[in-house]
Scaffold this motif. Structure first.
Motif, short mmCIF file in Angstrom:
data_model
loop_
_atom_site.label_atom_id
_atom_site.label_comp_id
_atom_site.label_asym_id
_atom_site.label_seq_id
_atom_site.Cartn_x
_atom_site.Cartn_y
_atom_site.Cartn_z
N LYS A 11 -3.56 -20.02 -7.36
CA LYS A 11 -3.75 -19.54 -8.74
C LYS A 11 -4.63 -18.29 -8.75
N ASP A 12 -5.69 -18.30 -7.95
CA ASP A 12 -6.57 -17.13 -7.88
C ASP A 12 -5.82 -15.91 -7.36
N MET A 13 -4.95 -16.13 -6.38
CA MET A 13 -4.17 -15.02 -5.84
C MET A 13 -3.19 -14.50 -6.88
N LEU A 14 -2.54 -15.39 -7.59
CA LEU A 14 -1.60 -14.96 -8.63
C LEU A 14 -2.32 -14.19 -9.74
N ASN A 15 -3.54 -14.59 -10.03
CA ASN A 15 -4.32 -13.89 -11.06
C ASN A 15 -4.66 -12.45 -10.66
N LEU A 16 -4.63 -12.17 -9.36
CA LEU A 16 -4.87 -10.79 -8.91
C LEU A 16 -3.72 -9.86 -9.25
N GLU A 17 -2.57 -10.43 -9.57
CA GLU A 17 -1.36 -9.68 -9.93
C GLU A 17 -0.94 -8.68 -8.85
N HIS A 19 1.64 -8.74 -7.18
CA HIS A 19 3.07 -8.47 -7.29
C HIS A 19 3.34 -7.17 -8.07
N LEU A 20 2.38 -6.74 -8.85
CA LEU A 20 2.54 -5.48 -9.58
C LEU A 20 2.36 -4.26 -8.67
N PHE A 21 1.83 -4.51 -7.48
CA PHE A 21 1.55 -3.44 -6.53
C PHE A 21 2.26 -3.71 -5.20
N GLN A 22 3.48 -4.19 -5.32
CA GLN A 22 4.23 -4.65 -4.15
C GLN A 22 4.37 -3.58 -3.07
N GLU A 23 4.67 -2.37 -3.45
CA GLU A 23 4.85 -1.29 -2.46
C GLU A 23 3.53 -0.97 -1.75
N THR A 24 2.46 -0.86 -2.51
CA THR A 24 1.15 -0.56 -1.94
C THR A 24 0.70 -1.68 -1.01
N VAL A 25 0.84 -2.92 -1.45
CA VAL A 25 0.46 -4.06 -0.63
C VAL A 25 1.32 -4.09 0.64
N GLY A 26 2.60 -3.82 0.50
CA GLY A 26 3.50 -3.77 1.66
C GLY A 26 3.07 -2.71 2.67
N ASP A 27 2.68 -1.55 2.17
CA ASP A 27 2.21 -0.47 3.05
C ASP A 27 0.94 -0.88 3.79
N ILE A 28 0.02 -1.54 3.08
CA ILE A 28 -1.22 -1.99 3.69
C ILE A 28 -0.94 -3.03 4.77
N VAL A 29 -0.04 -3.95 4.47
CA VAL A 29 0.32 -5.00 5.44
C VAL A 29 0.98 -4.38 6.67
N ASP A 30 1.88 -3.43 6.47
CA ASP A 30 2.55 -2.76 7.60
C ASP A 30 1.53 -2.04 8.49
N GLU A 31 0.60 -1.33 7.85
CA GLU A 31 -0.42 -0.61 8.62
C GLU A 31 -1.31 -1.58 9.39
N ALA A 32 -1.69 -2.66 8.75
CA ALA A 32 -2.52 -3.67 9.41
C ALA A 32 -1.77 -4.30 10.59
N ASP A 33 -0.49 -4.53 10.43
CA ASP A 33 0.32 -5.10 11.51
C ASP A 33 0.38 -4.14 12.70
N LYS A 34 0.58 -2.87 12.43
CA LYS A 34 0.63 -1.87 13.50
C LYS A 34 -0.73 -1.76 14.20
N GLN A 35 -1.81 -1.81 13.44
CA GLN A 35 -3.14 -1.75 14.03
C GLN A 35 -3.42 -2.99 14.87
N ALA A 36 -2.95 -4.14 14.43
CA ALA A 36 -3.14 -5.37 15.20
C ALA A 36 -2.41 -5.28 16.53
N LYS A 37 -1.23 -4.69 16.52
CA LYS A 37 -0.47 -4.52 17.77
C LYS A 37 -1.19 -3.57 18.73
N ILE A 38 -1.76 -2.50 18.19
CA ILE A 38 -2.53 -1.57 19.02
C ILE A 38 -3.72 -2.29 19.63
N HIS A 39 -4.40 -3.08 18.83
CA HIS A 39 -5.56 -3.83 19.33
C HIS A 39 -5.16 -4.76 20.48
N VAL A 40 -4.06 -5.47 20.32
CA VAL A 40 -3.58 -6.39 21.36
C VAL A 40 -3.24 -5.62 22.63
#
Length: 108
Positions: A11-17, A19-40
């Motif tokens: 519920k707390d996560m849904l309250n952050l809304e 989903h209204l920033f799907q593209e931005t959140v997706g970009d952040i997740v993609d960048e974090a995934d790439k950085q995690a791979k570099i770290h590994v």
């Protein structure tokens, strides 16, 4: 503002809304995934070279020289290719730039 503690729930996560920033959140997740791979990859490189057994042989001039081995050559080629790939990742590698440059210089 939110605090992600032990009582944070869906519920707390849904309250952050987010989903209204799907593209931005997706970009952040993609960048974090790439950085995690570099770290590994950097951790794997560090592990390989911290345990690599190097053998030396005396050259006819009396100087000890690194004795080439198949394991050494394979590790060197694979790690240099990984580091070159990391360097080409633009902003994703910036956080790790010092480590990538360090290992590139060491293995050169």
């Amino acid at each position: 503002n939110f605090e992600m503690g032990p009582k944070f729930c869906l519920k707390d996560m849904l309250n952050l809304e987010l989903h209204l920033f799907q593209e931005t959140v997706g970009d952040i997740v993609d960048e974090a995934d790439k950085q995690a791979k570099i770290h590994v990859q950097l951790e794997r490189i560090k592990s390989i070279w911290s345990t690599m057994k190097l053998e030396f042989e005396e050259h006819k001039s009396g100087v000890n020289m690194l004795k080439p081995s198949e394991d050494l050559t394979i590790a060197l080629e694979e790690n240099m290719a990984s580091l070159q790939t990391m360097q080409a990742q633009g902003k994703n590698v910036e956080f790790f730039r010092k480590d990538v440059d360090f290992w590139t210089d060491c293995l050169r």
